[in-house]
Design an enzyme around this catalytic site. Structure first.
Site, PDB file in Angstrom:
ATOM      1  N   CYS A  82       0.655  -0.923  -0.086  1.00 26.24           N
ATOM      2  CA  CYS A  82      -0.004  -0.150  -0.279  1.00 26.24           C
ATOM      3  C   CYS A  82       0.798   1.302   0.130  1.00 26.24           C
ATOM      4  O   CYS A  82       1.989   1.382   1.327  1.00 26.24           O
ATOM      5  CB  CYS A  82      -0.903  -0.307   1.522  1.00 26.24           C
ATOM      6  SG  CYS A  82      -2.096   1.480   0.961  1.00 26.24           S
TER       7      CYS A  82
ATOM      8  N   CYS B 127      -3.344   6.802  -4.902  1.00 26.49           N
ATOM      9  CA  CYS B 127      -2.850   4.966  -4.545  1.00 26.49           C
ATOM     10  C   CYS B 127      -1.916   4.735  -4.940  1.00 26.49           C
ATOM     11  O   CYS B 127      -1.080   5.261  -6.122  1.00 26.49           O
ATOM     12  CB  CYS B 127      -3.505   4.221  -5.673  1.00 26.49           C
ATOM     13  SG  CYS B 127      -3.612   3.032  -5.109  1.00 26.49           S
TER      14      CYS B 127
HETATM   15  O1  PYC Z   1      -1.643   3.207  -2.219  1.00 27.68           O
HETATM   16  O2  PYC Z   1      -1.067   1.724  -2.374  1.00 27.68           O
HETATM   17  C1  PYC Z   1      -1.910   2.401  -2.249  1.00 27.68           C
HETATM   18  C2  PYC Z   1      -3.602   1.978  -1.696  1.00 27.68           C
HETATM   19  C3  PYC Z   1      -3.850   0.723  -1.896  1.00 27.68           C
HETATM   20  C4  PYC Z   1      -5.664   0.625  -1.211  1.00 27.68           C
HETATM   21  C5  PYC Z   1      -5.412   1.817  -0.781  1.00 27.68           C
HETATM   22  N1  PYC Z   1      -4.061   2.518  -0.982  1.00 27.68           N
END
Ligand code: PYC
Length: 310
Positions: A85, A235
Site C-alpha cells: 500500500c 494510490c
Molecule cells: O496507496 O497503494 C495504495 C493503496 C492501496 C489501497 C489503498 N491505497
C-alpha cells in the site's frame, strides 16, 4: 491495541503498534496469508464502522525477516489483506518519525509484496521506492454489465489493477458514486471473465484515468479499493501499475517526473527507473499528517465489538 491514525492526501492509515494476533515468523507473504485466512474477524473489527471509517487502511507492524529492515508491515482494508500500500507506506513513515523511530534519510521496509525503501524527506514528506511493477496484458476488452464493452490494461504494482484510460465517465468529484458503481462492475467482469494475474490472482483494484483541469498535472485518477471505497489519495500501488503502462507504451522516459492527482485533488510526484525483469521500479512522493493516537477497546458486552458486518 495502540494505534496511530494519519492520512495521506486524504486517505486514512491506522498503524497498529501492538495487540494483534501472533502470526509466527514465516515470510511476510505467509504471515499475510495467515492474517487473511485465520484472523478475518480480527482485521475487519479494527476498521469496520463504528470503530473505523470508510476507506481506512491498517498497517500492522510485524518483525521483519531481514533485520536490516526498519520493520515489517502487513496492510489491510476492511475487506482484504493487501500485498502493498503506497499511501499506507507514506503514512507509516510519517508515523515512525512521529514516534522517534526513524530520522530523515533512507529506510528499508518489508511488505508481503517485497522489500521497499522510504526516504523521509521531512516530518511529512516521504518518497517511496516500490517493488518492480509491470504491465501484464494490454487492450483487454471485457463485457461490463450495464456499460457494454470496456477496454483496459492489466498491471501489477503490489496489488492487481485493471486500468481504463480514458474513463467512460468524467473523473470528477460529482461523479464519485457513478465511478464507484462502474468500477465495481468492471472488477466483477474481470473476475467472471478470468482477466487475472499470471498465477490466477484476481483483479482487486480498478483505475479510471481522466484529465485534470490544473496546469502541470499529468492526469487525474479514480481508484476503487477491495472494500468498494475509492482511494482519496492517487494510490501508490495503482500509480506504480500505471507507470508500468506508461513505460510500456513509451510515453514516459526513465527519470521523467509527472504529477498524478486523485479524484479529490491530492497529488503524488511519480517517476520510474527500468527494473531488472523488464518492468519498472516506481518512485512516488507524497505527504502524510498525523491525526490521532489512541487505544482501541473491544468490550465483551459490546454487541458491535467486531464492527458492523452486514
Ligand atoms: O496507496 O497503494 C495504495 C493503496 C492501496 C489501497 C489503498 N491505497
Amino acid at each position: 491495541m495502540h494505534v496511530i491514525d494519519s492520512h495521506t492526501g486524504g486517505m486514512p492509515t491506522r498503524v497498529i503498534l501492538d495487540g494483534a494476533p501472533d502470526l509466527g515468523s514465516g515470510s511476510l507473504a505467509e504471515r499475510a496469508r495467515l492474517l487473511a485466512t485465520e484472523h478475518e474477524a480480527f482485521y475487519k473489527s479494527v476498521l469496520l464502522e463504528p470503530r473505523g471509517q470508510p476507506g481506512i487502511v491498517a498497517a500492522l507492524l510485524v518483525p521483519p525477516e531481514d533485520p536490516s529492515c526498519e520493520t515489517g508491515v502487513i496492510y489491510f482494508d476492511a475487506d482484504a489483506v493487501l500485498g502493498m500500500c503506497g499511501h499506507g507506506t507514506i503514512g507509516l513513515a510519517v508515523t515512525l518519525a512521529h514516534l522517534g523511530r526513524i530520522a530523515p534519510g533512507t529506510h528499508k521496509i518489508e511488505t508481503p509484496a517485497g522489500q521497499i525503501t522510504v526516504d523521509l524527506l521531512d516530518a511529512n514528506t516521504v518518497r517511496v521506492t516500490n517493488i518492480e511493477s509491470r504491465r501484464v496484458k494490454t487492450s483487454v476488452v471485457i463485457e461490463v454489465a450495464g456499460h457494454g464493452q470496456v477496454k483496459g490494461d492489466l498491471a501489477y504494482g503490489g496489488n492487481w489493477f485493471f486500468i481504463v484510460d480514458p474513463s467512460p465517465i468524467a473523473v470528477e468529484p460529482v461523479n464519485i458514486r457513478a465511478l464507484t458503481d462502474l468500477s465495481i462492475a468492471i472488477r466483477e467482469a474481470c473476475i467472471s471473465q478470468k482477466v487475472c494475474g499470471e498465477n490466477g490472482q484476481p483483479v482487486d483494484h480498478v483505475i479510471l484515468q481522466g484529465s485534470s483541469p490544473t496546469k502541470g498535472i499529468h492526469s487525474r485518477n479514480f481508484v476503487l479499493c477491495p472494500d468498494d471505497q475509492y482511494d482519496r489519495s492517487p494510490c501508490g500501488t495503482g500509480s506504480s501499475a500505471r507507470l508500468a503502462c506508461l513505460a510500456a507504451d513509451g510515453v514516459l522516459a526513465p527519470g521523467e517526473e509527472i504529477t498524478q492527482e486523485s479524484v479529490i485533488g491530492s497529488s503524488y510526484r511519480l517517476s520510474f527507473q527500468a527494473g531488472p525483469n523488464g518492468g519498472v521500479i516506481p518512485t512516488l512522493t507524497g505527504r502524510a499528517y498525523i491525526m490521532g493516537e489512541g487505544k482501541l477497546v473491544f468490550a465483551q458486552n459490546d454487541p458491535f465489538r467486531d464492527g458492523i458486518f452486514l
